[in-house]
Design a protein around this motif. Sequence first.
Motif, PDB file in Angstrom:
ATOM      1  N   LEU A 191      45.058  75.154  76.477  1.00  9.32           N
ATOM      2  CA  LEU A 191      43.728  74.683  76.833  1.00  9.32           C
ATOM      3  C   LEU A 191      42.682  75.657  76.315  1.00  9.32           C
ATOM      4  CD1 LEU A 191      44.249  73.416  80.487  1.00  9.32           C
ATOM      5  CD2 LEU A 191      43.989  72.049  78.410  1.00  9.32           C
ATOM      6  N   SER A 192      41.711  75.143  75.625  1.00  3.96           N
ATOM      7  CA  SER A 192      40.677  76.006  75.056  1.00  3.96           C
ATOM      8  C   SER A 192      39.853  76.664  76.166  1.00  3.96           C
ATOM      9  CB  SER A 192      39.743  75.196  74.162  1.00  3.96           C
ATOM     10  OG  SER A 192      38.678  76.015  73.695  1.00  3.96           O
ATOM     11  N   PRO A 193      39.552  77.964  76.005  1.00  2.51           N
ATOM     12  CA  PRO A 193      38.725  78.645  77.006  1.00  2.51           C
ATOM     13  C   PRO A 193      37.246  78.336  76.830  1.00  2.51           C
ATOM     14  CG  PRO A 193      39.288  80.165  75.261  1.00  2.51           C
ATOM     15  CD  PRO A 193      40.014  78.887  74.949  1.00  2.51           C
ATOM     16  N   TRP A 194      36.887  77.556  75.784  1.00  3.97           N
ATOM     17  CA  TRP A 194      35.480  77.287  75.509  1.00  3.97           C
ATOM     18  C   TRP A 194      35.279  75.799  75.246  1.00  3.97           C
ATOM     19  CZ3 TRP A 194      31.308  80.026  76.372  1.00  3.97           C
ATOM     20  CH2 TRP A 194      30.092  79.639  75.804  1.00  3.97           C
ATOM     21  N   LYS A 195      34.408  75.164  76.031  1.00  2.00           N
ATOM     22  CA  LYS A 195      34.212  73.719  75.939  1.00  2.00           C
ATOM     23  C   LYS A 195      32.975  73.336  75.139  1.00  2.00           C
ATOM     24  CE  LYS A 195      37.702  73.334  78.739  1.00  2.00           C
ATOM     25  NZ  LYS A 195      39.032  72.981  78.194  1.00  2.00           N
ATOM     26  N   LYS A 196      32.133  74.332  74.840  1.00  2.00           N
ATOM     27  CA  LYS A 196      30.874  74.029  74.137  1.00  2.00           C
ATOM     28  C   LYS A 196      31.026  74.302  72.649  1.00  2.00           C
ATOM     29  CE  LYS A 196      28.305  75.284  78.312  1.00  2.00           C
ATOM     30  NZ  LYS A 196      27.267  76.172  78.894  1.00  2.00           N
ATOM     31  N   SER A 197      29.915  74.326  71.942  1.00  4.60           N
ATOM     32  CA  SER A 197      29.957  74.540  70.487  1.00  4.60           C
ATOM     33  C   SER A 197      30.264  76.001  70.163  1.00  4.60           C
ATOM     34  CB  SER A 197      28.619  74.148  69.855  1.00  4.60           C
ATOM     35  OG  SER A 197      27.619  75.094  70.199  1.00  4.60           O
ATOM     36  N   PHE A 198      30.812  76.229  68.972  1.00  4.59           N
ATOM     37  CA  PHE A 198      31.070  77.602  68.524  1.00  4.59           C
ATOM     38  C   PHE A 198      29.764  78.361  68.315  1.00  4.59           C
ATOM     39  CE2 PHE A 198      35.536  76.868  66.479  1.00  4.59           C
ATOM     40  CZ  PHE A 198      36.055  76.677  67.745  1.00  4.59           C
ATOM     41  N   SER A 218      40.146  70.457  72.941  1.00  5.85           N
ATOM     42  CA  SER A 218      40.588  71.203  74.123  1.00  5.85           C
ATOM     43  C   SER A 218      41.990  71.779  73.979  1.00  5.85           C
ATOM     44  CB  SER A 218      40.533  70.301  75.362  1.00  5.85           C
ATOM     45  OG  SER A 218      41.374  69.175  75.184  1.00  5.85           O
ATOM     46  N   ASN A 219      42.800  71.229  73.047  1.00  4.18           N
ATOM     47  CA  ASN A 219      44.173  71.677  72.901  1.00  4.18           C
ATOM     48  C   ASN A 219      44.355  72.558  71.657  1.00  4.18           C
ATOM     49  OD1 ASN A 219      44.416  68.749  74.266  1.00  4.18           O
ATOM     50  ND2 ASN A 219      46.003  70.112  75.022  1.00  4.18           N
ATOM     51  N   ALA A 220      45.195  73.556  71.798  1.00  9.19           N
ATOM     52  CA  ALA A 220      45.485  74.448  70.671  1.00  9.19           C
ATOM     53  C   ALA A 220      46.278  73.706  69.604  1.00  9.19           C
ATOM     54  CB  ALA A 220      46.282  75.658  71.147  1.00  9.19           C
ATOM     55  N   PHE A 221      45.962  73.996  68.325  1.00 10.13           N
ATOM     56  CA  PHE A 221      46.775  73.423  67.261  1.00 10.13           C
ATOM     57  C   PHE A 221      47.938  74.348  66.909  1.00 10.13           C
ATOM     58  CE2 PHE A 221      43.612  75.903  64.935  1.00 10.13           C
ATOM     59  CZ  PHE A 221      44.366  76.546  63.963  1.00 10.13           C
ATOM     60  N   ASP A 222      47.898  75.583  67.399  1.00  7.77           N
ATOM     61  CA  ASP A 222      49.046  76.484  67.292  1.00  7.77           C
ATOM     62  C   ASP A 222      48.943  77.503  68.407  1.00  7.77           C
ATOM     63  OD1 ASP A 222      51.401  77.510  66.364  1.00  7.77           O
ATOM     64  OD2 ASP A 222      50.549  78.554  64.652  1.00  7.77           O
TER      65      ASP A 222
END
Length: 375
Positions: free
Chosen positions: A63-70, A121-125
């Motif tokens: 799960l990504s720790p960041w939900k907003k834009s980079f 939201s999900n890691a690709f690796d």
Amino acid sequence: MANEMEKTIELENAIRFKDLLSTGSNFKINQESMAETIDQEIFDDAGSDDDDGELDEDFDSKLSPWKKSFTELKTLMVNVPNKFGSASIYKRIISEGKGEVMQSYNCRIEWTFSMFFENESNAFDSKTKPITAEISEMLIGIQIAVKTMRKKEEAQFVIDYKLMFGEMGCPPRIKPKSDVLLVAKLISFDEIGDEHACDEISEEDQRKFHVIKDKIDEIYKKSLDHIKNKRYRYAITASQTALRKLEWCQVADEKEETEQQSFINKLYIQLADCYIQVENWKKCCLMINELRRRSNISQNVSVMLNEAIALSNIEETFGRSIKLLRAAQQIEPQNEMVNKTLAEILEKDAKYKKEQQEMWKRALDLKAKVESLQK
């Protein structure tokens, strides 16, 4: 100029990315996950069940720790300087590490990581269990990021697509111009050197000690890495390469000569150690004899131990080995390896002497029998 730089980065990353796919390196996007022919979605939505009903063990890490834009995330980060101009890397430390950062890209690391694309939201690796990898085999952006980290540090990085998968990406999994959020924990690192450090130096410069000494040190570190991983024959080759180049180069003054000779002696000691491991007793003795010719080894316990072991496997008698080990014992009475080896060789010596006595007794008995028959 900038365009040329970007093309160079993209080419180097493409080569590394191809290597990652073909060699099965620890850090990779699995070939199966890249193949369009595979119907199963291996990057499952977070919270999907396995066949046995248990949650995926990597659930939290994916799960990504960041939900907003980079762009918003970068405002909480610091810019990491690099030589690639417009290709930026930003960093935020989550947990401080210890010690110094890496001084070289020629390192093997132990780490965990997860990587995310923007607005996904999900890691690709992701690897939540520690794995090892060599920095030189990583994509350039990851190399630069990891090299800023200390042992035990946890950090987040936003890495420009130019330093990762390039302008084209790798559809359908890697979209074009995809910046990456890397979440990493560096557990440890070891310098592993570079066996080919001298390859790009001209023959003229290879004759100059002040030019080549740092490169020789890289070769030496590589030999140490081979030894650590019990690749003794590779270590011998690397040490011999370093030794030849050191003996061939010229020094400018007495200080350089002292430094050169110290390095040469260190390599002879290392070669003797390696020859002991591969049980090449004669080569071990040759290395030690050369070392003896160059320096005083009468107080070097490890060298005395190696010579004693080698001699005990070459000579029929054990007198010289025992003498060396007793001398080493006088220098370091509590040295367990010296004491153990001495006990073993004394036992062999006693057995050898007993066998000799029995052999002579049999010979004398036979002679007496022959003489009695002749009367």
